[in-house]
Design an enzyme around this catalytic site. Structure first.
Site, PDB file in Angstrom:
ATOM      1  N   HIS A 184      -5.103  -2.907  14.487  1.00 18.44           N
ATOM      2  CA  HIS A 184      -3.754  -3.146  14.999  1.00 18.44           C
ATOM      3  C   HIS A 184      -3.616  -4.552  15.565  1.00 18.44           C
ATOM      4  CE1 HIS A 184      -2.279   1.132  15.226  1.00 18.44           C
ATOM      5  NE2 HIS A 184      -1.258   0.447  14.789  1.00 18.44           N
ATOM      6  N   ARG A 293       3.243   1.422  -0.500  1.00 21.70           N
ATOM      7  CA  ARG A 293       2.251   2.467  -0.177  1.00 21.70           C
ATOM      8  C   ARG A 293       3.010   3.731   0.265  1.00 21.70           C
ATOM      9  NH1 ARG A 293      -0.840  -2.218   2.271  1.00 21.70           N
ATOM     10  NH2 ARG A 293      -2.976  -2.079   1.477  1.00 21.70           N
ATOM     11  N   ARG A 329       3.359   2.880  -5.634  1.00 21.17           N
ATOM     12  CA  ARG A 329       2.089   3.580  -5.878  1.00 21.17           C
ATOM     13  C   ARG A 329       2.254   5.050  -5.507  1.00 21.17           C
ATOM     14  NH1 ARG A 329      -3.087   1.551  -2.599  1.00 21.17           N
ATOM     15  NH2 ARG A 329      -2.139   2.665  -0.867  1.00 21.17           N
ATOM     16  N   GLU A 418      -9.831  -0.321  -8.193  1.00 23.80           N
ATOM     17  CA  GLU A 418     -10.434  -0.461  -6.870  1.00 23.80           C
ATOM     18  C   GLU A 418     -11.759   0.285  -6.757  1.00 23.80           C
ATOM     19  OE1 GLU A 418      -7.547   0.881  -3.946  1.00 23.80           O
ATOM     20  OE2 GLU A 418      -6.909   2.541  -5.188  1.00 23.80           O
ATOM     21  N   ASN A 441      -9.346  -4.375  -1.172  1.00 24.36           N
ATOM     22  CA  ASN A 441      -9.883  -3.778   0.068  1.00 24.36           C
ATOM     23  C   ASN A 441     -10.899  -2.689  -0.278  1.00 24.36           C
ATOM     24  OD1 ASN A 441      -7.779  -5.299   1.074  1.00 24.36           O
ATOM     25  ND2 ASN A 441      -6.429  -3.560   1.385  1.00 24.36           N
ATOM     26  N   ASP A 442     -10.487  -1.777  -1.164  1.00 25.87           N
ATOM     27  CA  ASP A 442     -11.415  -0.718  -1.548  1.00 25.87           C
ATOM     28  C   ASP A 442     -12.483  -1.236  -2.501  1.00 25.87           C
ATOM     29  OD1 ASP A 442     -10.877   1.700  -0.198  1.00 25.87           O
ATOM     30  OD2 ASP A 442      -8.964   1.814  -1.235  1.00 25.87           O
ATOM     31  N   ARG A 452     -15.019  -0.374   4.897  1.00 24.99           N
ATOM     32  CA  ARG A 452     -14.102  -1.494   5.119  1.00 24.99           C
ATOM     33  C   ARG A 452     -13.608  -1.592   6.553  1.00 24.99           C
ATOM     34  NH1 ARG A 452      -8.836   0.453   1.540  1.00 24.99           N
ATOM     35  NH2 ARG A 452      -7.453  -0.337   3.110  1.00 24.99           N
ATOM     36  N   CYS A 489      -3.294  -6.767  -5.132  1.00 23.84           N
ATOM     37  CA  CYS A 489      -2.452  -6.342  -4.010  1.00 23.84           C
ATOM     38  C   CYS A 489      -3.274  -6.073  -2.749  1.00 23.84           C
ATOM     39  CB  CYS A 489      -1.624  -5.118  -4.382  1.00 23.84           C
ATOM     40  SG  CYS A 489      -2.625  -3.667  -4.730  1.00 23.84           S
TER      41      CYS A 489
END
Ligand code: PEP
Ligand code: MG
Length: 564
Positions: A184, A293, A329, A418, A441-442, A452, A489
């Site tokens: 955050h 998302r 997605r 991913e 990221n993945d 991650r 992305c």
């Protein structure tokens, strides 16, 4: 000089005095209380209500993401499961302070074990625990101070509720000992345009023992330097001045899109997860949406969203990009994003379990309803909507998904890459898909077998890791051979220098955070495609992330002059 290395969580730089956030109270004693359990219960109820009210009042004075964070925190303070757990401990003779502490520990541990997004919620619960404990002990909660001069804020960690009070003019930069690039703290810092470095081991102790009172932060590379030399001070001062000038002269989105200096068009889309994000993406100059998302719209739902509910929100999200592209997605549930209405069995390792596309094997109706809602919302919105599935592992899954989505009248259907197997089989996957989008990221976490969300393993998830760059190159090459566009992305596309390298590797579009979109657009439009290819080739020769960045930047001099 004493330089510490953390992980970059947003761009920019700062130089100035610092303030170390005080930590909240230590764990209360478990010694039995002298008060009756009725009195302790009343104290707990009063303290929890005071915190819930205070956070709700603060939420009314803010808006957007800060408001949502404060409201969510206010709800935790009144959470019946948390309070009942604490009351059970009070009934065993403990004080309210000890009871809420213990109850919060139980909840935080469960959330931390689940990983991902839920780890963030664990820090929310810990913050509420601290706030309630302070009220019960009649001690003021250590909020971010309002000093009469700007300062760099140093903290062990910042809770979401703490960060809503941040004032960009006052706080020059944020450095935290804990947290990761998706915490955050990082998200809020990026939204407010504050330079931030997270996972900076030893920073609190270094700040406490520093005698100079001054710190330099180069958030681009994650370097934090106490007692900086005159040379570094000059460098950072020049860098901050350059960034200020550049940000004051933001270029508008050209009507025909962003192009490199040698005339190659590079679509730059935004990642969105909430209705409010869409207008922000338009304002930031996004060419469209590159990743919607959908699971983020429904994380708190107990029952599946109906066809009508989905159709309504998708139409609202597509319409601002009428005539432009929106890539939506399908639900990416599971692992760090469990959803109550999807029936998950207990899994020992959810990140490697039934998540993303894999969940539809047991919830096929959910996917059918979602595809129908997307198809209906597309015709009502006038946007060019593309659909993709997350966590595709095999070409046959891609083929099945493409056929299913097309049966609903959706014209352009693709998948996310991913998972390492999808990289190795990219030839077959790009042959059966209209497009692919790489989720760095993945892909980064699975390539390096490194969670991650782990601050300790953050270096493996550095998107400059050569293995990730090679994987992206391989997918881009397959895409080009099969006339299948290849976008990125994941967070990699939000780093201006890396975004240029991705284009050099053969990626054809980028989708980044709204807050970094302008920086990425400035990087792409100030460089030639040739420079990007040279930078990419240099990065591919590196053996580690640091070298990849250094080698690439050697071909991207223009970025330094822009403070990027
Ligand atoms: C990714 O993995 O890079 C991605 C974009 O998906 P998410 O972050 O939602 O898992
Ligand atoms: Mg992903």
């Amino acid at each position: 000089m004493n330089t510490l290395q953390g992980v970059s969580a947003s761009t920019g730089a700062a130089l100035g005095p610092f303030h170390v956030m005080a930590t909240a109270l230590p764990k209360p004693s478990s010694i039995k209380t002298a008060l009756t359990s009725q009195q302790e219960r009343e104290n707990l109820t009063r303290a929890a209500k005071a915190i819930a009210d205070e956070l709700r009042d603060r939420s009314l004075r803010t808006s957007g993401e800060a408001q949502e964070i404060l409201l969510a925190s206010s709800e935790i303070a009144q959470d019946s499961a948390l309070l009942s757990e604490a009351e059970a401990l009070i009934d065993k003779g403990h004080s309210a302070a000890y009871a809420i502490w213990e109850a919060a520990e139980v909840f935080s541990a469960l959330l931390t074990q689940s990983g991902g997004y839920l780890v963030e919620r664990a820090s929310d619960v810990a913050n509420i625990r601290d706030r309630i404990t302070c009220v019960l002990s009649s001690v003021g909660y250590p909020e971010i101070p309002h000093l009469d001069h700007p300062f760099v804020l140093i903290a062990r960690d910042l809770s979401p509720a703490d960060t809503t009070d941040l004032q960009p003019g006052q706080v020059l930069a944020i450095v935290t000992e804990e947290g990761g690039p998706t915490s955050h703290t990082a998200i809020i810092a990026r939204t407010l345009g504050i330079p931030a470095v997270v996972a900076c081991k030893g920073v609190v102790a270094a700040a406490k023992s520093d005698l100079s009172g001054k710190v330099g932060v180069d958030a681009r590379g994650g370097a934090v330097t106490f007692d900086p030399s005159a040379e570094l001070e000059n460098e950072l001062a020049a860098l901050t001045a350059t960034i200020e000038i550049r940000r004051a002269h933001k270029p508008k989105r050209p009507s025909d899109g962003y192009t490199t200096t040698d005339g190659i068009t590079v679509p730059i889309y935004a990642n969105v997860g909430r209705l409010d994000d869409v207008q922000a993406a338009v304002n930031a100059g996004a060419d469209g949406i590159g990743l919607l998302r959908t699971e983020l719209l429904y994380l708190d739902r107990q029952t599946p969203p109906t066809l009508e509910e989905q159709c309504d929100i998708y139409r609202k999200m597509f319409t601002p990009f009428k005539g432009r592209k929106v890539i939506i997605r399908t639900l990416d549930a599971g692992a760090d994003k469990p959803m109550a209405f999807i029936n998950f069995a207990h899994e020992p390792n959810p990140a490697l379990g039934v998540r993303g596309y894999r969940t539809i094997v047991i919830n096929e109706q959910l996917l059918n309803t979602q595809l129908k809602a997307i198809a209906d919302a597309t015709s009502a919105s006038g946007a060019d909507v593309w659909v993709m599935a997350p966590m595709i592992t095999l070409p046959e899954e891609a083929q099945k998904f493409v056929a299913l989505a097309k049966s609903y009248g959706i014209k352009t259907v693709g998948v996310m890459v991913e998972v390492p197997s999808a990289v190795l089989l990219a030839d077959d996957i790009t042959r059966v898909s209209n497009f692919v989008s790489i989720g760095t990221n993945d892909l980064g976490q699975y390539l390096h077998a490194a969670d991650r969300e782990s601050a300790q393993l953050a270096m493996f998830n550095d998107p400059w890791q050569p293995a990730l760059l090679h994987a992206i190159h391989r997918v881009a090459t397959s895409g080009s051979a099969h006339n299948c566009s290849v976008g990125v992305c994941g967070e990699a596309a939000s780093d201006p220098a890396l975004a240029a390298v991705l284009i050099g590797l053969g990626v054809t579009s980028l989708s980044c955070n709204i807050s970094t979109l302008e920086d990425v657009a400035q990087a792409i439009t100030s460089l030639s495609h040739l420079e990007m290819r040279e930078a990419a080739n240099a990065a591919l020769r590196a053996g580690n992330a640091k070298d990849a960045k250094t080698f690439a930047r050697g071909h991207l001099h223009k970025l330094s002059t822009l403070g990027l």
